[in-house]
Scaffold this motif. Sequence first.
Motif, PDB file in Angstrom:
ATOM      1  N   LEU A 168       0.829  -1.208   0.000  1.00 42.08           N
ATOM      2  CA  LEU A 168       0.000   0.000   0.000  1.00 42.08           C
ATOM      3  C   LEU A 168       0.862   1.255   0.000  1.00 42.08           C
ATOM      4  CD1 LEU A 168      -2.702  -0.862   2.710  1.00 42.08           C
ATOM      5  CD2 LEU A 168      -2.968  -0.933   0.227  1.00 42.08           C
ATOM      6  N   PRO A 169       0.383   2.307  -0.656  1.00 44.97           N
ATOM      7  CA  PRO A 169       1.083   3.586  -0.528  1.00 44.97           C
ATOM      8  C   PRO A 169       0.896   4.134   0.895  1.00 44.97           C
ATOM      9  CG  PRO A 169      -0.870   3.824  -1.915  1.00 44.97           C
ATOM     10  CD  PRO A 169      -0.741   2.369  -1.576  1.00 44.97           C
ATOM     11  N   THR A 170       1.752   5.046   1.280  1.00 44.77           N
ATOM     12  CA  THR A 170       1.736   5.596   2.646  1.00 44.77           C
ATOM     13  C   THR A 170       0.378   6.187   3.010  1.00 44.77           C
ATOM     14  OG1 THR A 170       4.086   6.058   2.470  1.00 44.77           O
ATOM     15  CG2 THR A 170       2.904   7.208   4.205  1.00 44.77           C
ATOM     16  N   THR A 171      -0.248   6.910   2.099  1.00 47.96           N
ATOM     17  CA  THR A 171      -1.537   7.534   2.412  1.00 47.96           C
ATOM     18  C   THR A 171      -2.622   6.480   2.661  1.00 47.96           C
ATOM     19  OG1 THR A 171      -1.940   7.796   0.040  1.00 47.96           O
ATOM     20  CG2 THR A 171      -1.097   9.712   1.223  1.00 47.96           C
ATOM     21  N   ALA A 172      -2.598   5.400   1.897  1.00 45.54           N
ATOM     22  CA  ALA A 172      -3.581   4.336   2.096  1.00 45.54           C
ATOM     23  C   ALA A 172      -3.348   3.634   3.435  1.00 45.54           C
ATOM     24  CB  ALA A 172      -3.522   3.333   0.952  1.00 45.54           C
ATOM     25  N   LEU A 173      -2.090   3.427   3.788  1.00 45.33           N
ATOM     26  CA  LEU A 173      -1.767   2.804   5.068  1.00 45.33           C
ATOM     27  C   LEU A 173      -2.219   3.693   6.227  1.00 45.33           C
ATOM     28  CD1 LEU A 173      -0.464   0.361   6.420  1.00 45.33           C
ATOM     29  CD2 LEU A 173       1.736   1.524   6.231  1.00 45.33           C
ATOM     30  N   CYS A 174      -1.994   4.986   6.107  1.00 54.56           N
ATOM     31  CA  CYS A 174      -2.436   5.935   7.129  1.00 54.56           C
ATOM     32  C   CYS A 174      -3.960   5.927   7.244  1.00 54.56           C
ATOM     33  CB  CYS A 174      -1.930   7.340   6.803  1.00 54.56           C
ATOM     34  SG  CYS A 174      -2.352   8.574   8.039  1.00 54.56           S
ATOM     35  N   LEU A 192      -5.969   3.478   6.469  1.00 53.14           N
ATOM     36  CA  LEU A 192      -6.343   2.199   7.066  1.00 53.14           C
ATOM     37  C   LEU A 192      -6.155   2.226   8.588  1.00 53.14           C
ATOM     38  CD1 LEU A 192      -7.380  -0.597   6.218  1.00 53.14           C
ATOM     39  CD2 LEU A 192      -5.004  -1.315   6.036  1.00 53.14           C
ATOM     40  N   LEU A 193      -5.062   2.818   9.058  1.00 50.90           N
ATOM     41  CA  LEU A 193      -4.837   2.940  10.506  1.00 50.90           C
ATOM     42  C   LEU A 193      -5.875   3.862  11.152  1.00 50.90           C
ATOM     43  CD1 LEU A 193      -0.949   3.071  10.610  1.00 50.90           C
ATOM     44  CD2 LEU A 193      -2.388   1.385  11.779  1.00 50.90           C
ATOM     45  N   CYS A 194      -6.245   4.929  10.464  1.00 51.74           N
ATOM     46  CA  CYS A 194      -7.285   5.829  10.984  1.00 51.74           C
ATOM     47  C   CYS A 194      -8.627   5.108  11.101  1.00 51.74           C
ATOM     48  CB  CYS A 194      -7.429   7.063  10.094  1.00 51.74           C
ATOM     49  SG  CYS A 194      -6.073   8.227  10.206  1.00 51.74           S
ATOM     50  N   GLY A 211      -9.092   1.840  11.230  1.00 51.34           N
ATOM     51  CA  GLY A 211      -8.952   0.814  12.261  1.00 51.34           C
ATOM     52  C   GLY A 211      -9.031   1.380  13.657  1.00 51.34           C
ATOM     53  N   SER A 212      -8.500   2.575  13.852  1.00 49.78           N
ATOM     54  CA  SER A 212      -8.564   3.234  15.163  1.00 49.78           C
ATOM     55  C   SER A 212      -9.999   3.603  15.509  1.00 49.78           C
ATOM     56  CB  SER A 212      -7.687   4.487  15.173  1.00 49.78           C
ATOM     57  OG  SER A 212      -6.344   4.173  14.963  1.00 49.78           O
ATOM     58  N   LEU A 213     -10.688   4.214  14.551  1.00 54.11           N
ATOM     59  CA  LEU A 213     -12.080   4.613  14.802  1.00 54.11           C
ATOM     60  C   LEU A 213     -12.985   3.400  15.001  1.00 54.11           C
ATOM     61  CD1 LEU A 213     -12.387   7.595  12.296  1.00 54.11           C
ATOM     62  CD2 LEU A 213     -12.204   7.692  14.800  1.00 54.11           C
ATOM     63  N   TYR A 214     -12.835   2.400  14.150  1.00 57.55           N
ATOM     64  CA  TYR A 214     -13.642   1.186  14.307  1.00 57.55           C
ATOM     65  C   TYR A 214     -13.318   0.507  15.637  1.00 57.55           C
ATOM     66  CZ  TYR A 214     -15.779  -3.347  13.546  1.00 57.55           C
ATOM     67  OH  TYR A 214     -16.534  -4.482  13.695  1.00 57.55           O
ATOM     68  N   GLY A 215     -12.053   0.558  16.037  1.00 57.54           N
ATOM     69  CA  GLY A 215     -11.632  -0.058  17.294  1.00 57.54           C
ATOM     70  C   GLY A 215     -12.313   0.533  18.511  1.00 57.54           C
ATOM     71  N   LEU A 216     -12.639   1.817  18.459  1.00 57.48           N
ATOM     72  CA  LEU A 216     -13.359   2.427  19.582  1.00 57.48           C
ATOM     73  C   LEU A 216     -14.660   1.682  19.848  1.00 57.48           C
ATOM     74  CD1 LEU A 216     -12.924   6.223  18.748  1.00 57.48           C
ATOM     75  CD2 LEU A 216     -11.675   4.888  20.471  1.00 57.48           C
ATOM     76  N   ASP A 250      -6.534  -2.948  20.513  1.00 57.54           N
ATOM     77  CA  ASP A 250      -5.814  -1.754  20.951  1.00 57.54           C
ATOM     78  C   ASP A 250      -4.309  -1.909  20.749  1.00 57.54           C
ATOM     79  OD1 ASP A 250      -6.165  -3.760  22.921  1.00 57.54           O
ATOM     80  OD2 ASP A 250      -5.972  -2.360  24.578  1.00 57.54           O
ATOM     81  N   GLU A 251      -3.761  -3.086  21.017  1.00 57.27           N
ATOM     82  CA  GLU A 251      -2.347  -3.342  20.767  1.00 57.27           C
ATOM     83  C   GLU A 251      -2.040  -3.362  19.271  1.00 57.27           C
ATOM     84  OE1 GLU A 251      -3.946  -5.097  23.159  1.00 57.27           O
ATOM     85  OE2 GLU A 251      -2.682  -5.013  24.945  1.00 57.27           O
ATOM     86  N   VAL A 252      -2.946  -3.966  18.501  1.00 56.95           N
ATOM     87  CA  VAL A 252      -2.749  -4.048  17.052  1.00 56.95           C
ATOM     88  C   VAL A 252      -2.653  -2.641  16.460  1.00 56.95           C
ATOM     89  CG1 VAL A 252      -3.804  -4.782  14.867  1.00 56.95           C
ATOM     90  CG2 VAL A 252      -3.877  -6.313  16.853  1.00 56.95           C
ATOM     91  N   ILE A 253      -3.601  -1.795  16.789  1.00 55.52           N
ATOM     92  CA  ILE A 253      -3.625  -0.437  16.244  1.00 55.52           C
ATOM     93  C   ILE A 253      -2.452   0.388  16.770  1.00 55.52           C
ATOM     94  CG2 ILE A 253      -4.900   1.756  16.348  1.00 55.52           C
ATOM     95  CD1 ILE A 253      -5.914  -0.213  14.213  1.00 55.52           C
TER      96      ILE A 253
END
Length: 180
Positions: free
Chosen positions: A52-58, A60-62, A64-69, A90-93
């Motif tokens: 993935l390009p950096t923006t797509a990875l970022c 995805l992390l965003c 994943g963080s929001l869904y993780g809540l 929480d550890e994964v993210i």
Amino acid sequence: MNSAHPPSFAWMLGSVHRVFGIGFGSGLSPLAPGTAGTLLAWGLFLILNAILPTTALCLLLCIGSLYGLWACGQCSHDLGRPDDGSIVWDEVIAFGWILFFIGSTNFLVQAIAFLIFRFFDAAKPWPISCVDQYFKKIWIHQEHVNPSHLIKYGFGIMIDDLIAALFTILIVILGIHWLT
């Protein structure tokens, strides 16, 4: 589910939020589920960072963080316990963010970040311990865990790991800067 029994693989497969909250099964590890979740994050990051390009990875992390809540809060509600050890999203993210921000493909730097993060997550020094205890007290003092507050409970589960991630990022970046 509101029992003293740990969740099972079949229980985890009962809903998507459980699959994520339990870290695709890594949280079911009988030994160090948080470490298993962190190792999962490391493996996923290596794969996704390569494709993935950096923006797509970022992004995805965003996401994943929001869904993780929500997912972590819902898992906690389903288990009837605050921040059960099997909830490792929480550890994964958090470790995903660490690897993203340190930006190193150097295995040694990643391994050092892994060890520092695991120390902060397990030892919970101040202020991590204060934040962790504050949110657990909110959950415990509820006579009935209100489903409308699941994001707040998920935030409580995730925030201590995100603070540990921030400390890890700072230490690793300062260490790299000091050594170069």
